[in-house]
Structure formats: C-alpha cells, structure tokens
Design an enzyme around this catalytic site. Structure first.
Site, mmCIF file in Angstrom:
data_model
loop_
_atom_site.group_PDB
_atom_site.id
_atom_site.type_symbol
_atom_site.label_atom_id
_atom_site.label_comp_id
_atom_site.label_asym_id
_atom_site.label_seq_id
_atom_site.Cartn_x
_atom_site.Cartn_y
_atom_site.Cartn_z
ATOM 1 N N ARG A 1 10.270 -28.889 24.285
ATOM 2 C CA ARG A 1 10.809 -29.621 25.429
ATOM 3 C C ARG A 1 10.673 -31.117 25.170
ATOM 4 O O ARG A 1 10.029 -31.535 24.213
ATOM 5 C CB ARG A 1 10.084 -29.189 26.716
ATOM 6 C CG ARG A 1 8.571 -29.146 26.487
ATOM 7 C CD ARG A 1 7.763 -29.589 27.611
ATOM 8 N NE ARG A 1 8.084 -30.918 28.042
ATOM 9 C CZ ARG A 1 7.632 -32.031 27.430
ATOM 10 N NH1 ARG A 1 6.875 -31.982 26.353
ATOM 11 N NH2 ARG A 1 7.956 -33.224 27.906
ATOM 12 N N GLY A 2 11.287 -31.907 26.079
ATOM 13 C CA GLY A 2 11.356 -33.351 25.838
ATOM 14 C C GLY A 2 12.673 -33.616 25.130
ATOM 15 O O GLY A 2 13.007 -32.930 24.142
ATOM 16 N N ARG B 1 20.143 -26.033 27.926
ATOM 17 C CA ARG B 1 19.687 -26.904 29.029
ATOM 18 C C ARG B 1 20.721 -28.009 29.240
ATOM 19 O O ARG B 1 21.244 -28.552 28.258
ATOM 20 C CB ARG B 1 18.308 -27.519 28.718
ATOM 21 C CG ARG B 1 17.177 -26.494 28.695
ATOM 22 C CD ARG B 1 15.812 -27.153 28.631
ATOM 23 N NE ARG B 1 15.398 -27.698 29.904
ATOM 24 C CZ ARG B 1 14.317 -28.480 30.055
ATOM 25 N NH1 ARG B 1 13.567 -28.809 29.013
ATOM 26 N NH2 ARG B 1 13.989 -28.928 31.247
ATOM 27 N N GLN C 1 3.506 -30.782 32.833
ATOM 28 C CA GLN C 1 3.566 -31.382 31.494
ATOM 29 C C GLN C 1 2.563 -32.529 31.351
ATOM 30 O O GLN C 1 2.042 -32.766 30.257
ATOM 31 C CB GLN C 1 4.983 -31.905 31.197
ATOM 32 C CG GLN C 1 6.033 -30.837 30.984
ATOM 33 C CD GLN C 1 6.749 -30.453 32.263
ATOM 34 O OE1 GLN C 1 6.181 -30.536 33.359
ATOM 35 N NE2 GLN C 1 7.987 -30.023 32.147
ATOM 36 N N ASP D 1 15.735 -38.555 30.014
ATOM 37 C CA ASP D 1 16.571 -37.456 29.509
ATOM 38 C C ASP D 1 18.038 -37.855 29.379
ATOM 39 O O ASP D 1 18.764 -37.295 28.563
ATOM 40 C CB ASP D 1 16.445 -36.233 30.423
ATOM 41 C CG ASP D 1 15.099 -35.585 30.217
ATOM 42 O OD1 ASP D 1 14.123 -36.030 30.842
ATOM 43 O OD2 ASP D 1 15.003 -34.672 29.371
ATOM 44 N N LYS E 1 12.086 -36.503 34.347
ATOM 45 C CA LYS E 1 11.409 -35.403 35.041
ATOM 46 C C LYS E 1 11.297 -35.646 36.541
ATOM 47 O O LYS E 1 11.010 -36.769 36.976
ATOM 48 C CB LYS E 1 10.029 -35.222 34.405
ATOM 49 C CG LYS E 1 9.140 -34.184 35.016
ATOM 50 C CD LYS E 1 9.787 -32.802 35.112
ATOM 51 C CE LYS E 1 10.339 -32.312 33.799
ATOM 52 N NZ LYS E 1 11.244 -31.139 33.971
#
Ligand code: MRU
Length: 352
Positions: free
Chosen positions: A51-52, A94, A204, A245, A256
């Site tokens: 992720r990230g 995603r 996270q 993102d 996030k």
C-alpha cells in the site's frame, strides 16, 4: 535501516517478494509471487498487503511482469493479448492513487513500442518490460531521497512534527516521502519529535509509521486521530507533513481519510501543512479535487477493524478510504524537483 517493501528476484521468470503490511508490526512475513500469479498481486494491492501510492505503482509494474510469465514463449498476438488483459486487470485493483495508472501507462507505452518491432521475440519483449519495472523502482529511491532533502530544510530544529497515515519506506521503494523529510531532518542533526496519528480505520499510522520511526531511531509518539487538535493547541506541533495519492492541477490533494481534518486544524492553529509527493502523484488531467475518484471500502474495516466487532451487527457504515484537502490549506508541496509554494496551478506546471 532501510525498509524494502518490494523486491524482484531473478530474471524474466523470477519472483516478486513483498512484505505483507497487513501483518506488521507483530509479524514480518515476506510473500512471494511467481509464474503467472497476477491475481495474487491484484489481491495484495486490493487488501493493502502492499500500500501507499508509489509502492502500489511499483507493485503493479512487477505485477505486469508476473502476469506475462505465462506467455514467455508465445507468438506476438498471444503475447500482446495477454499484455492488454494483465494491464487492464491490474488497473481495477484500487482507484485513487494515480501512481498505479501512471506505471501501467508507462508499461503500455513501452508495450506499444515493442509491438512495432520487427522480428518479435517474446523473451526479449518480457525482458524489456522487466527492465522498465525495475527502472521505475530504482528511480523511486532517488526521488524519495530528493524529496527528503528538499523537505528537511522546512523543518526547524527542535520541531514537533505530525503526520497522518504512513508515507514511509513501506509505502515507497525504501525511504518514503513525508517520512523521508523526517529522516533527513534527523540525519542532519535536528532534534525532531514525530507525532503519528493512528489513522483509523486501518491504523497505518499506529502499525507502520511508529514502527518505521522506531527502526530509524527517531523519537515518535502515537496519538489517536481525535487528539491532533489538542496536541496542536498545546504547542507541540511546528509542522505537519503528509503524503498524497493524487494531486490535481490546482493542487487539491487526495490522501488517507482524516488528512483533510488535520489540514483544517493546522490552518486554524497557523501551523504549516506540507504535502510530500513525487511528480508521478500529480494528475494534471484533473482540474480540481472534486474529480478525484475516492475509493469506498468494506464496512467491516470500520465495524471489525481490530479483529473484534466494535459496532452493532448490520449497522450502516460510510467508509471512504481517502479525502481531499483543498490547495488553500497547503503551505507547500515537496517534490523531487523542489518545493511548490504557494500552491497554484502556475507553480505546479513549472515542475513539469
Ligand atoms: O490506503 P493506503 O494505506 O494505501 O493509503 C496510503 C496513503 O494515503 C499515503 O499517505 C499515500 O499513499 C502516500 S504514500 C508515500
């Protein structure tokens, strides 16, 4: 200590290694993906094992190579039919982090060149794709260092710094974006103290950011998301740095869920709020943050987030994974090309 969340082992028939981030910090398990297991790479992205934004992109690049392993000795038509299938499939994993699409577009551009070559050789074409995925991965290391170098200059000695989610080595090739800023400030001898928002619902910040900071020996304190206002009011925070993102042409930034609240709080307390992100996180095809697709995730992440039901069965849940911080709340965007400040469309276009 460098965290290497992804690693390719071997040649075109090699394997992809990935730290399963869902198990950190209690277990450090390395997953291995081999011949053709593109569905497993897709699942790993979807389930946040990797992720990230930058790491998702790098994983997708290698995911293409894993997918192509079933056609290493195929003819040209079969090879490119599979290529189209694999790239389209990974794009559905995603929706918000634009780095995923940026990498897949790079792989597709290369695929178009390979398609035009005379004397097609499937193994040579697969090697070209792997070289590109490796280059994307390698380039990200240098980019993260540059972001850290530019960003650390903005952090005063003795500062308390707050971050949300995890924009560290786990989320990139090895050093991170926001956390690279902290690491470089620390390496420069500045006495900083990191405050990590736990980052509900998937934690996270609690699970990954505190772990990374401790591995690097950087002082870190974990707080619940709801405590950010109070620590700001107590004068403990001199700067906020977060990752991103997707950043649109006007500087609006998706990150996030919860980032927007932190930005508003920082604005109220007159604390500079910075976004640290590579150029690959910008999406100049979108004029403002309203156009960013926001991922909606499983309600169970909210009702059973910590392995135990914390809400009544069947309760209605809203679970957007990201929010958008308007550009006006962002003091600067720290990129590998320098700091964009003030955050305006004109200044953003200058780094491209
Ligand atoms: O859902 P996640 O954990 O992939 O969300 C990650 C973030 O929001 C990060 O802050 C962002 O991707 C930047 S990572 C350098």
């Amino acid at each position: 200590m460098n965290v290497e969340t992804l690693r390719w082992k071997g040649g075109i028939d090699g394997t992809l290694e990935m730290i399963d981030q869902t198990l950190l910090p209690t277990e450090r398990v390395v997953l291995e993906f081999s011949c053709g297991q593109v569905e497993k790479v897709w699942e790993a992205i979807k389930k946040l094992r990797v992720r990230g934004a930058p790491a998702i992109g790098i994983a997708a690049g290698y995911g293409v190579c894993i997918g192509m392993q079933t056609v290493l000795d195929a003819d040209k038509t079969t090879f490119f039919a599979r290529f189209d299938e694999v790239t389209a499939y990974l794009a559905t994993s995603r929706p918000t982090a634009v780095n995923l699409f940026w990498v897949l577009d790079r792989m597709k551009t290369l695929g178009d060149c390979l398609k035009r070559l005379e004397n097609f050789d499937s193994r040579r074409a697969a090697q070209g794709l792997l070289d590109e995925a490796r280059k994307i991965h390698e380039d990200d290391r240098a980019i993260c260092h540059a972001i850290g170098d530019f960003g650390q200059a903005l952090i005063p000695d003795g500062a308390g710094v707050l971050t949300h989610c995890n924009a560290g080595g786990l989320a990139t090739s090895e050093y991170g974006t926001a956390l690279s800023v902290f690491a470089k400030a620390f390496e420069a001898g500045k006495k900083i103290h990191v405050y990590a928002d736990e980052t509900r619902p998937l934690l996270q910040g609690a699970r990954l950011t505190t772990w990374e900071m401790r591995e690097r020996g950087i002082p870190v304190t974990l707080i619940c998301d709801s405590m950010a206002a109070q620590v700001m009011r107590e004068g403990k925070i001199q700067a906020v740095v977060v990752g991103a993102d997707r950043i649109t042409a006007n500087g609006d930034t998706a990150n996030k869920i919860g980032t927007y609240s932190v930005a508003c709080l920082a604005y109220l307390h007159q604390i500079p709020f910075y976004v640290a992100a590579p150029k690959s996180t910008f999406d100049l095809t979108l004029s403002s943050g309203d156009q960013i697709p926001i991922e909606q995730r499983d309600p169970e992440e909210v009702t059973c987030g910590m392995g135990r039901r914390t809400a009544p069965d069947g309760i209605d849940v809203y679970n957007p994974a990201f929010d958008v911080t308007p550009a006006r709340y962002i003091r600067g965007i720290i990129t590998e090309k320098g700091v964009v400040s003030p955050v305006t469309e004109e200044n953003i276009r200058k780094i491209f």
